[in-house]
Design an enzyme around this catalytic site. Structure first.
Site, PDB file in Angstrom:
ATOM      1  N   THR A 391       0.831  -1.214   0.000  1.00  0.00           N
ATOM      2  CA  THR A 391       0.000   0.000   0.000  1.00  0.00           C
ATOM      3  C   THR A 391       0.867   1.267   0.000  1.00  0.00           C
ATOM      4  O   THR A 391       2.038   1.238   0.359  1.00  0.00           O
ATOM      5  CB  THR A 391      -0.983   0.014   1.194  1.00  0.00           C
ATOM      6  OG1 THR A 391      -1.705  -1.204   1.188  1.00  0.00           O
ATOM      7  CG2 THR A 391      -1.971   1.148   1.155  1.00  0.00           C
ATOM      8  N   THR A 409      -3.845   1.037  -3.142  1.00  0.00           N
ATOM      9  CA  THR A 409      -3.278  -0.273  -2.829  1.00  0.00           C
ATOM     10  C   THR A 409      -3.648  -1.342  -3.837  1.00  0.00           C
ATOM     11  O   THR A 409      -4.642  -1.211  -4.554  1.00  0.00           O
ATOM     12  CB  THR A 409      -3.749  -0.723  -1.419  1.00  0.00           C
ATOM     13  OG1 THR A 409      -3.008  -1.873  -1.005  1.00  0.00           O
ATOM     14  CG2 THR A 409      -5.226  -1.065  -1.382  1.00  0.00           C
ATOM     15  N   ASN A 411      -3.364  -4.261  -2.155  1.00  0.00           N
ATOM     16  CA  ASN A 411      -3.431  -5.045  -0.926  1.00  0.00           C
ATOM     17  C   ASN A 411      -2.064  -5.607  -0.553  1.00  0.00           C
ATOM     18  O   ASN A 411      -1.182  -4.848  -0.219  1.00  0.00           O
ATOM     19  CB  ASN A 411      -4.514  -6.124  -0.982  1.00  0.00           C
ATOM     20  CG  ASN A 411      -4.842  -6.640   0.411  1.00  0.00           C
ATOM     21  OD1 ASN A 411      -4.566  -5.950   1.386  1.00  0.00           O
ATOM     22  ND2 ASN A 411      -5.399  -7.822   0.519  1.00  0.00           N
ATOM     23  N   ASP A 433      -9.695  -8.778   1.750  1.00  0.00           N
ATOM     24  CA  ASP A 433     -10.194  -7.831   2.749  1.00  0.00           C
ATOM     25  C   ASP A 433     -11.645  -8.120   3.131  1.00  0.00           C
ATOM     26  O   ASP A 433     -12.182  -7.496   4.053  1.00  0.00           O
ATOM     27  CB  ASP A 433     -10.060  -6.379   2.243  1.00  0.00           C
ATOM     28  CG  ASP A 433      -8.675  -5.817   2.520  1.00  0.00           C
ATOM     29  OD1 ASP A 433      -7.957  -6.395   3.347  1.00  0.00           O
ATOM     30  OD2 ASP A 433      -8.309  -4.796   1.904  1.00  0.00           O
ATOM     31  N   SER A 462     -12.170  -1.698   4.154  1.00  0.00           N
ATOM     32  CA  SER A 462     -10.759  -1.273   4.154  1.00  0.00           C
ATOM     33  C   SER A 462     -10.412  -0.627   5.488  1.00  0.00           C
ATOM     34  O   SER A 462     -11.296  -0.239   6.256  1.00  0.00           O
ATOM     35  CB  SER A 462     -10.562  -0.255   3.034  1.00  0.00           C
ATOM     36  OG  SER A 462      -9.285   0.321   3.104  1.00  0.00           O
ATOM     37  N   GLY A 484      -0.416  -0.080   5.866  1.00  0.00           N
ATOM     38  CA  GLY A 484      -0.220  -0.882   7.077  1.00  0.00           C
ATOM     39  C   GLY A 484      -1.417  -1.726   7.461  1.00  0.00           C
ATOM     40  O   GLY A 484      -1.507  -2.164   8.609  1.00  0.00           O
ATOM     41  N   GLY A 485      -2.374  -1.945   6.535  1.00  0.00           N
ATOM     42  CA  GLY A 485      -3.548  -2.740   6.891  1.00  0.00           C
ATOM     43  C   GLY A 485      -4.214  -2.107   8.110  1.00  0.00           C
ATOM     44  O   GLY A 485      -4.310  -0.873   8.209  1.00  0.00           O
TER      45      GLY A 485
HETATM   46  O1  DON Z   1      -7.691  -1.690   2.421  1.00  0.00           O
HETATM   47  C1  DON Z   1      -7.042  -2.184   3.324  1.00  0.00           C
HETATM   48  O2  DON Z   1      -7.257  -1.996   4.497  1.00  0.00           O
HETATM   49  C2  DON Z   1      -5.858  -3.061   2.959  1.00  0.00           C
HETATM   50  N1  DON Z   1      -6.052  -3.619   1.656  1.00  0.00           N
HETATM   51  C3  DON Z   1      -4.613  -2.237   3.028  1.00  0.00           C
HETATM   52  C4  DON Z   1      -3.383  -3.068   2.828  1.00  0.00           C
HETATM   53  C5  DON Z   1      -2.170  -2.455   3.361  1.00  0.00           C
HETATM   54  O3  DON Z   1      -2.172  -1.373   3.896  1.00  0.00           O
HETATM   55  C6  DON Z   1      -0.948  -3.264   3.252  1.00  0.00           C
HETATM   56  N2  DON Z   1       0.157  -2.599   3.885  1.00  0.00           N
HETATM   57  N3  DON Z   1       0.739  -2.946   4.820  1.00  0.00           N
END
Ligand code: DON
Length: 580
Positions: A391, A409, A411, A433, A462, A484-485
């Site tokens: 991301t 992203t 993902n 997700d 997300s 960062g998810g």
């Molecule tokens: O949308 C989201 O929450 C995830 N797909 C984001 C993924 C992400 O930030 C990966 N990075 N560490």
């Protein structure tokens, strides 16, 4: 005697003042990446600022502003540049969110160009021969949700760009970068190495990133000829061309060959969706952020609302009380995230209730001041967690005061691992997700319930949290976001706590080490060295289960200052800020 006592008292007061200010302001900072100095991640600009996770992309953004372009124009150019420079984390095969602040009209719009589930999707699509296979949501054709990045950029250009810089000029520098190539930097080399098996499995991916079976290494050139050709077509024919003709055919063929279910019908529904952002307040500031289908804004605001009930500024950042209160607030907000949030076109959500100060007060009241509440007492579900680092976020302010915060992203690292044959597009794995089955964790250890199950055309929930903060006069004072998810939400949170409560300077607020709790798994994850041994013992005694974590964050912060703007690119990465 009384004179002596007075002196002693004065000395005591002085020392306790020095001690308490030192305690409050001294944040534990990370070592900057690649031997750079911390200061090299910061810039000051009188009128404008571009902050991205890649120096080349920042330069491309600032060049657009210098030509008279707006923040939105620069954002389009930066988005395309990052898709070439960070193919492990974003690109034409993905999607994202963008907040745009229109200074003249004092209005923020939230744009949603996030991928959606193909129309042939089913809630049980990851069950094969009666067995749930989470890998299918992470790698290969079924993992790919319908990409909307290019439609997003096209729409943003049509409706929000200044038109002072033509569409094709915004993409031009990215075509050059893809064609000429660039030297692989350590983070990219690491991502290729980590994903070598899946990249090796699909020949178009292998040819670009693992030529002859050897993962590209730091210092080697990454050339993306097919992607350059695709970018040229988008530059010349406009965004719609991407979803018809040869590029669309490449995408569909590659996805279907790898077991996916995307069809041409899906590509008719890619137009982005504008929405009202969510807004709340925190200690006199107005926070504006991304609404569902991102959980980012609501979860961030719920945590902030709970924390307003505790005097954390007085306690300081490393007081066990503060960490306990922050962590307990995180747990409660992440539980609500899992329970209630999803795509607003498919489910009803109690947004008002979740954002109400009364609800936050109730949640704050449920926090035991001495003891961690076990997550299972908040809910009976269980899971474990892993980490991907992908991301991309960038932040821009122009000289008219307009601003953009955008998180984009594919993902996980290299998304599904699948590159569209012939057009060089790395395809996302955003299907992961979704909650592929209630209670079953995704790659980030997140679990969800009914609100986020797969349905045809539905957008997966997300955590992306592009955010603006305005002061009591209505002036934009912070622009920020991160990858960062789920850790995006807590990274944005902590950057704001450091800035607002602990009065840290922008560089310190970003460089400060971080911690994270997402309700499930029931662990307090922390960046190495953030807590003293004493604090670790205190937190453990309260019932927190501590676990060191790697850092997937890259906060890109712009803060208003006396000089104009201070931009900070997270020193965990290789990016830069450039001011004007
Ligand atoms: O949308 C989201 O929450 C995830 N797909 C984001 C993924 C992400 O930030 C990966 N990075 N560490």
């Amino acid at each position: 005697m009384s004179r002596n006592r007075n002196r002693r008292n004065a000395l005591f007061l002085f020392l306790s003042f020095v001690f308490s200010t030192a305690c409050q302001s001294k944040l534990h900072l990370v070592e900057p990446s690649q031997g750079r100095t911390l200061e090299s991640y910061q810039a000051v600009g009188k009128k404008a600022m571009v902050v991205t996770p890649n120096r080349e992309a920042t330069k491309i953004g600032i060049a657009v502003l210098k030509k008279g372009g707006s923040a939105v124009d620069a954002a389009i150019a930066v988005s395309f540049a990052l898709s070439v420079l960070r193919p492990q984390s974003t690109g034409l095969g993905g999607g994202g969110f963008m907040l745009i602040y229109d200074h003249k009209n004092k209005k923020t719009v939230a744009l949603n160009f996030r991928e959606f589930a193909p129309l042939k999707s089913k809630a049980n699509m990851f069950i094969k021969k009666g067995v749930l296979d989470p890998k299918l949501a992470q790698e290969g054709g079924l993992a790919v949700a319908v990409p909307r990045f290019v439609a997003g950029m096209g729409d943003i250009y049509d409706f929000y760009a200044s038109k002072k810089v033509p569409w094709s000029d915004l993409i031009g520098p990215s075509i050059d970068l893809a064609e000429r190539g660039f030297s692989v930097y350590p983070h990219l080399a690491h991502a290729i190495e980590e994903k070598r098996d899946v990249l090796n499995h699909f020949s178009p991916s292998k040819n670009i990133f693992v030529p002859n079976g050897n993962p590209l290494k730091e210092g080697e050139m990454l050339i993306q000829k097919d992607l350059a050709k695709t970018l040229k077509a988008v530059a010349q024919k406009g965004w719609a061309g991407f979803y018809q003709g040869p590029i669309a055919a490449d995408i569909l063929r590659s996805v279907q060959r790898a077991g996916g279910i995307m069809t041409i019908d899906d590509l008719w529904h890619v137009e982005p969706i504008p929405a009202e952002p969510v807004a709340s307040t925190y200690r006199g500031y107005k926070i504006v952020s991304m609404p569902p289908p991102s959980s980012g804004g609501i979860t961030l605001m719920e945590i902030l609302n709970i924390l307003e009930n505790f005097p954390i500024a007085r306690q300081g950042p490393y007081n066990p009380k503060t960490v306990h209160e922050v962590v307990e607030a995180m747990k409660r907000a992440f539980l609500d995230r899992a329970k209630y949030l999803g795509d607003p076109r498919f489910i009803k959500m109690p947004v008002k209730g979740l954002l109400s100060k009364e609800y936050a007060e109730e949640l704050a009241g449920s926090i035991d001041p001495q003891k961690a509440t076990p997550s299972k007492n908040l809910s009976p579900l269980e899971s474990n967690s892993s980490l991907h680092e992908s991301t991309t976020h960038f932040s821009i302010v122009d000289e008219e005061g307009n601003a953009v915060a955008s998180t984009q992203t594919i993902n996980g690292y290299f998304g599904s691992g699948l590159v569209a044959q012939g057009s060089g597009i790395v395809l996302n794995n955003e299907m992961d997700d979704f909650s592929i089955e209630p209670g079953v964790p995704n790659a980030y250890g997140l679990i969800g319930g009914e609100a986020n199950v797969v349905a045809p055309g539905k957008i997966p929930l997300s955590s992306m949290t592009p955010t603006f903060v305005f002061d009591s006069k209505g002036d934009l004072v912070f622009v920020l976001g991160s990858p960062g998810g789920p850790k995006i939400i807590t990274a944005v949170l902590e950057t704001l706590l450091h800035s607002i409560d602990f009065k840290a300077k922008p560089l310190e607020a970003v460089a400060a080490k971080r911690y994270h709790h997402q309700w499930i798994p029931d662990v307090l994850q922390y960046e190495e060295g953030i807590f003293s041994q004493k604090l670790e013992r205190q937190l453990t005694a309260m019932g927190h289960s501590l676990q060191e974590t790697k850092a997937p964050w890259l906060i890109m912060l712009i803060a208003r200052s006396k000089e104009g703007f201070i931009g900070v690119s997270d020193p965990r990465g290789v990016g830069s800020a450039i001011g004007e």
